[in-house]
Design a protein around this motif. Structure first.
Motif, PDB file in Angstrom:
ATOM      1  N   THR A  40     -56.609   8.924 -10.829  1.00 55.82           N
ATOM      2  CA  THR A  40     -57.027   8.253 -12.450  1.00 55.82           C
ATOM      3  C   THR A  40     -57.446   6.911 -12.147  1.00 55.82           C
ATOM      4  OG1 THR A  40     -55.211   9.427 -13.534  1.00 55.82           O
ATOM      5  CG2 THR A  40     -56.005   7.308 -14.468  1.00 55.82           C
ATOM      6  N   GLU A  41     -56.987   6.132 -10.989  1.00 54.45           N
ATOM      7  CA  GLU A  41     -57.452   4.734 -10.652  1.00 54.45           C
ATOM      8  C   GLU A  41     -58.834   4.733  -9.954  1.00 54.45           C
ATOM      9  OE1 GLU A  41     -56.134   1.937 -11.955  1.00 54.45           O
ATOM     10  OE2 GLU A  41     -54.774   3.420 -12.866  1.00 54.45           O
ATOM     11  N   ILE A  42     -59.145   5.912  -9.201  1.00 58.99           N
ATOM     12  CA  ILE A  42     -60.513   6.018  -8.796  1.00 58.99           C
ATOM     13  C   ILE A  42     -61.339   6.307  -9.923  1.00 58.99           C
ATOM     14  CG2 ILE A  42     -61.969   7.608  -7.218  1.00 58.99           C
ATOM     15  CD1 ILE A  42     -59.149   7.822  -5.478  1.00 58.99           C
ATOM     16  N   ALA A  43     -61.015   7.185 -10.870  1.00 61.30           N
ATOM     17  CA  ALA A  43     -61.867   7.306 -11.733  1.00 61.30           C
ATOM     18  C   ALA A  43     -62.185   6.438 -12.695  1.00 61.30           C
ATOM     19  CB  ALA A  43     -61.361   8.811 -12.648  1.00 61.30           C
ATOM     20  N   ARG A  44     -61.116   5.620 -12.850  1.00 66.81           N
ATOM     21  CA  ARG A  44     -61.374   4.410 -13.703  1.00 66.81           C
ATOM     22  C   ARG A  44     -62.273   3.418 -13.236  1.00 66.81           C
ATOM     23  NH1 ARG A  44     -57.339   3.464 -16.961  1.00 66.81           N
ATOM     24  NH2 ARG A  44     -55.699   4.152 -15.482  1.00 66.81           N
ATOM     25  N   ASP A  58     -46.401   8.992 -23.558  1.00 66.28           N
ATOM     26  CA  ASP A  58     -47.936   9.344 -23.026  1.00 66.28           C
ATOM     27  C   ASP A  58     -47.873  10.329 -21.922  1.00 66.28           C
ATOM     28  OD1 ASP A  58     -48.664   8.475 -25.674  1.00 66.28           O
ATOM     29  OD2 ASP A  58     -49.397   6.835 -24.602  1.00 66.28           O
ATOM     30  N   SER A  59     -48.432  11.451 -21.900  1.00 65.94           N
ATOM     31  CA  SER A  59     -48.638  12.103 -20.774  1.00 65.94           C
ATOM     32  C   SER A  59     -49.546  11.462 -19.396  1.00 65.94           C
ATOM     33  CB  SER A  59     -49.032  13.460 -20.717  1.00 65.94           C
ATOM     34  OG  SER A  59     -49.204  14.334 -19.603  1.00 65.94           O
ATOM     35  N   LEU A  60     -48.873  11.695 -18.417  1.00 72.22           N
ATOM     36  CA  LEU A  60     -49.839  11.148 -17.320  1.00 72.22           C
ATOM     37  C   LEU A  60     -50.933  12.019 -16.664  1.00 72.22           C
ATOM     38  CD1 LEU A  60     -46.865   9.449 -14.881  1.00 72.22           C
ATOM     39  CD2 LEU A  60     -48.734   8.306 -16.445  1.00 72.22           C
ATOM     40  N   SER A  61     -50.707  13.204 -17.001  1.00 70.26           N
ATOM     41  CA  SER A  61     -51.904  14.300 -16.754  1.00 70.26           C
ATOM     42  C   SER A  61     -51.836  15.459 -17.711  1.00 70.26           C
ATOM     43  CB  SER A  61     -51.667  14.827 -15.126  1.00 70.26           C
ATOM     44  OG  SER A  61     -52.557  15.611 -14.990  1.00 70.26           O
ATOM     45  N   ALA A  62     -52.966  16.110 -17.929  1.00 65.50           N
ATOM     46  CA  ALA A  62     -52.933  17.243 -18.905  1.00 65.50           C
ATOM     47  C   ALA A  62     -52.196  18.269 -18.340  1.00 65.50           C
ATOM     48  CB  ALA A  62     -54.614  17.672 -19.025  1.00 65.50           C
ATOM     49  N   GLY A  63     -51.451  19.013 -19.260  1.00 65.53           N
ATOM     50  CA  GLY A  63     -50.635  20.139 -19.134  1.00 65.53           C
ATOM     51  C   GLY A  63     -49.218  20.052 -18.437  1.00 65.53           C
ATOM     52  N   VAL A  64     -48.833  18.812 -18.146  1.00 70.82           N
ATOM     53  CA  VAL A  64     -47.478  18.593 -17.603  1.00 70.82           C
ATOM     54  C   VAL A  64     -46.468  18.790 -18.696  1.00 70.82           C
ATOM     55  CG1 VAL A  64     -46.116  16.529 -16.807  1.00 70.82           C
ATOM     56  CG2 VAL A  64     -48.452  16.855 -16.126  1.00 70.82           C
ATOM     57  N   TRP A  65     -46.729  18.904 -19.983  1.00 66.47           N
ATOM     58  CA  TRP A  65     -45.756  19.414 -20.907  1.00 66.47           C
ATOM     59  C   TRP A  65     -45.229  20.581 -20.554  1.00 66.47           C
ATOM     60  CZ3 TRP A  65     -46.401  23.819 -23.634  1.00 66.47           C
ATOM     61  CH2 TRP A  65     -47.487  24.528 -23.489  1.00 66.47           C
ATOM     62  N   TYR A  66     -45.995  21.693 -20.079  1.00 67.07           N
ATOM     63  CA  TYR A  66     -45.750  23.069 -19.674  1.00 67.07           C
ATOM     64  C   TYR A  66     -44.571  22.998 -18.669  1.00 67.07           C
ATOM     65  CZ  TYR A  66     -45.546  27.782 -18.995  1.00 67.07           C
ATOM     66  OH  TYR A  66     -44.975  29.248 -18.858  1.00 67.07           O
ATOM     67  N   VAL A  67     -44.547  22.290 -17.828  1.00 63.35           N
ATOM     68  CA  VAL A  67     -43.466  22.132 -16.673  1.00 63.35           C
ATOM     69  C   VAL A  67     -42.060  21.991 -17.490  1.00 63.35           C
ATOM     70  CG1 VAL A  67     -42.568  21.032 -14.570  1.00 63.35           C
ATOM     71  CG2 VAL A  67     -45.072  21.314 -15.001  1.00 63.35           C
ATOM     72  N   ALA A  68     -42.089  20.772 -18.368  1.00 69.20           N
ATOM     73  CA  ALA A  68     -40.623  20.636 -19.092  1.00 69.20           C
ATOM     74  C   ALA A  68     -40.462  22.002 -20.066  1.00 69.20           C
ATOM     75  CB  ALA A  68     -41.069  19.093 -19.951  1.00 69.20           C
ATOM     76  N   ILE A  69     -41.257  22.508 -20.499  1.00 72.29           N
ATOM     77  CA  ILE A  69     -40.981  23.730 -21.461  1.00 72.29           C
ATOM     78  C   ILE A  69     -40.439  24.826 -20.633  1.00 72.29           C
ATOM     79  CG2 ILE A  69     -42.094  25.436 -22.941  1.00 72.29           C
ATOM     80  CD1 ILE A  69     -41.545  22.748 -24.360  1.00 72.29           C
ATOM     81  N   ASP A  70     -41.100  25.081 -19.371  1.00 75.80           N
ATOM     82  CA  ASP A  70     -40.603  26.109 -18.611  1.00 75.80           C
ATOM     83  C   ASP A  70     -39.255  25.801 -18.202  1.00 75.80           C
ATOM     84  OD1 ASP A  70     -41.237  28.084 -16.395  1.00 75.80           O
ATOM     85  OD2 ASP A  70     -40.441  26.711 -15.331  1.00 75.80           O
ATOM     86  N   ASP A 119     -62.568   8.213 -22.437  1.00 77.67           N
ATOM     87  CA  ASP A 119     -61.575   8.322 -23.037  1.00 77.67           C
ATOM     88  C   ASP A 119     -60.499   9.296 -22.726  1.00 77.67           C
ATOM     89  OD1 ASP A 119     -62.925  10.564 -24.003  1.00 77.67           O
ATOM     90  OD2 ASP A 119     -62.956  10.060 -26.195  1.00 77.67           O
ATOM     91  N   SER A 120     -60.919  10.143 -21.759  1.00 77.06           N
ATOM     92  CA  SER A 120     -60.271  11.116 -21.141  1.00 77.06           C
ATOM     93  C   SER A 120     -59.353  10.461 -20.088  1.00 77.06           C
ATOM     94  CB  SER A 120     -61.136  12.493 -20.471  1.00 77.06           C
ATOM     95  OG  SER A 120     -61.931  11.634 -19.300  1.00 77.06           O
ATOM     96  N   ILE A 121     -59.657   9.295 -19.663  1.00 78.16           N
ATOM     97  CA  ILE A 121     -58.845   8.750 -18.515  1.00 78.16           C
ATOM     98  C   ILE A 121     -57.796   8.235 -19.217  1.00 78.16           C
ATOM     99  CG2 ILE A 121     -58.818   6.867 -16.815  1.00 78.16           C
ATOM    100  CD1 ILE A 121     -61.735   7.025 -16.670  1.00 78.16           C
ATOM    101  N   PRO A 122     -56.293   8.665 -18.766  1.00 71.16           N
ATOM    102  CA  PRO A 122     -55.212   8.041 -19.160  1.00 71.16           C
ATOM    103  C   PRO A 122     -55.123   6.552 -18.859  1.00 71.16           C
ATOM    104  CG  PRO A 122     -54.820   9.813 -17.473  1.00 71.16           C
ATOM    105  CD  PRO A 122     -56.313   9.346 -17.604  1.00 71.16           C
ATOM    106  N   ALA A 123     -54.221   5.887 -19.875  1.00 74.27           N
ATOM    107  CA  ALA A 123     -53.857   4.472 -19.721  1.00 74.27           C
ATOM    108  C   ALA A 123     -53.094   4.206 -18.149  1.00 74.27           C
ATOM    109  CB  ALA A 123     -53.232   3.834 -20.809  1.00 74.27           C
TER     110      ALA A 123
END
Length: 369
Positions: free
Chosen positions: A114-118, A149-161, A124-128
């Motif tokens: 993320t920092e490299i991309a920043r 706020d999520s640090l990466s897209a899709g991480v929510w699924y790991v918690a749900i799993d 707006d796709s770059i997380p804070a």
């Protein structure tokens, strides 16, 4: 994703499930490439229908992983419908460790990406910039519940799993404790999810919202065993009919897909194809590395987006080539992570696992619609 079934001592591959994971994980990568980052805007000019489909519909591949996870969890925890382990909390802790440790390693890599991309682009796709509290909440798999706020897209699924696994484990323990038929408890909660919880997006940070698809997978396993009684087919048909009734009340394409996957798993299990088809090394390998691909595809794609935005010509053809590069990079990074990190961390605690335990992992991107 890492919906991989592993015996505590000897791995067993299930080619049909590997193929499902391979296809599902690639759809998720393509969804992220279509939904996030500036390169997809250029690709949209060349193929608007294709980009639009991947952006809006490929995310439903998460249902594949929900159903597969339920199927594998039933197979590992209670293959005959009765909980086998005498130490359910120890098994749940092992599950948490084996899922969360690779996640933490991937999040550290994601923060670097993320920092490299920043540095290369503003989008707006770059997380804070991350905070320590964010990382701790993610490590505890509580970020969605705490509104972090999520640090990466899709991480929510790991918690749900992990939530879903804990919920199924609890139902199986309760059935054994009270002398009840545990699969009936699972079926009851599955129907409650399909007819109520899954229709209310306010529940989508909780396992109850997703237990409809997960429960379909668990029941598909129990009702398709080779030693199941003669009425199992009728029960399977009843499961399908009740799901159709839930869809008639409130149509959800994601649930229709989950039902289709559950029935396909039941058929493949009963016919034996689950263990023998397809015989494809490529699909098998993509299935094995799917969790690593899931964890790293968003940050890797973000870096590729940033590089092409900063250094490549602003032309549709060049930027579309960047999408292809990003897709390849996501798979290569996922493979390296699988071999270099996920497998090594996954061995922690395995030696002390109950001999009958199987560990099923999952992953994906977010698809709540």
């Amino acid at each position: 994703m890492s919906a991989q079934t592993v015996h505590a001592h000897a791995p067993e591959r299930l080619p049909f499930i590997d193929a499902l994971k391979a296809v599902g994980s690639q759809l998720i990568v393509l969804h992220h490439l279509a939904f996030y980052g500036p390169m997809s805007d250029w690709t949209h000019q060349l193929a608007p229908d294709v980009v639009g489909w991947f952006s809006q519909h490929a995310r439903m591949a998460v249902q594949i992983f929900l159903v597969v996870a339920g199927f594998l969890a039933a197979r590992s925890l209670a293959p005959d419908g009765q909980l086998r382990t005498a130490r359910p909390l120890a098994l749940l802790w092992q599950r948490f460790v084996r899922v969360s440790l690779p996640l933490m390693a991937a999040l550290l890599l994601a923060m670097v990406c993320t920092e490299i991309a920043r540095h290369w682009m503003a989008h707006d796709s770059i997380p804070a910039p991350p905070t320590l509290w964010q990382f701790v909440a993610h490590a505890l798999l509580l970020h969605s519940l705490l509104g972090v706020d999520s640090l990466s897209a899709g991480v929510w699924y790991v918690a749900i799993d992990v939530q879903l696994y804990a919920l199924l484990l609890g139902l199986l323990w309760l059935g054994r404790r009270l002398g009840l038929v545990a699969p009936l408890l699972v079926a009851t909660l599955m129907l409650a999810s399909l007819f109520h919880f899954n229709r209310d997006s306010g529940w989508d940070n909780w396992a109850l919202y997703f237990f409809g698809a997960y429960g379909l997978g668990a029941l598909a396993y129990w009702l398709s065993r080779a030693d199941a009684d003669r009425g199992a087919t009728a029960w399977l048909a009843g499961m399908a009919l009740l799901t159709v009734l839930a869809l008639a009340m409130d149509w959800r394409t994601r649930i229709a897909l989950a039902l289709g996957v559950a029935l396909a798993l039941a058929w493949s299990h009963r016919s034996g194809w689950l263990f023998t088809w397809p015989r494809s090394r490529s699909l098998g390998y993509l299935g094995r590395i799917s969790y690593g691909v899931f964890l790293l595809n968003f940050p890797v794609a973000l870096v590729v987006n940033a590089w092409f935005t900063r250094y490549a010509p602003a032309e549709a053809g060049v930027q579309t080539f960047g999408v292809v590069v990003a897709w390849l990079a996501c798979n290569l990074a996922g493979a390296a992570f699988h071999h270099g990190v996920e497998q090594r961390l996954g061995r922690l605690g395995r030696a002390r696992a109950p001999a009958q335990a199987l560990v099923a992992g999952t992953g994906s991107q977010r698809s709540r619609k």
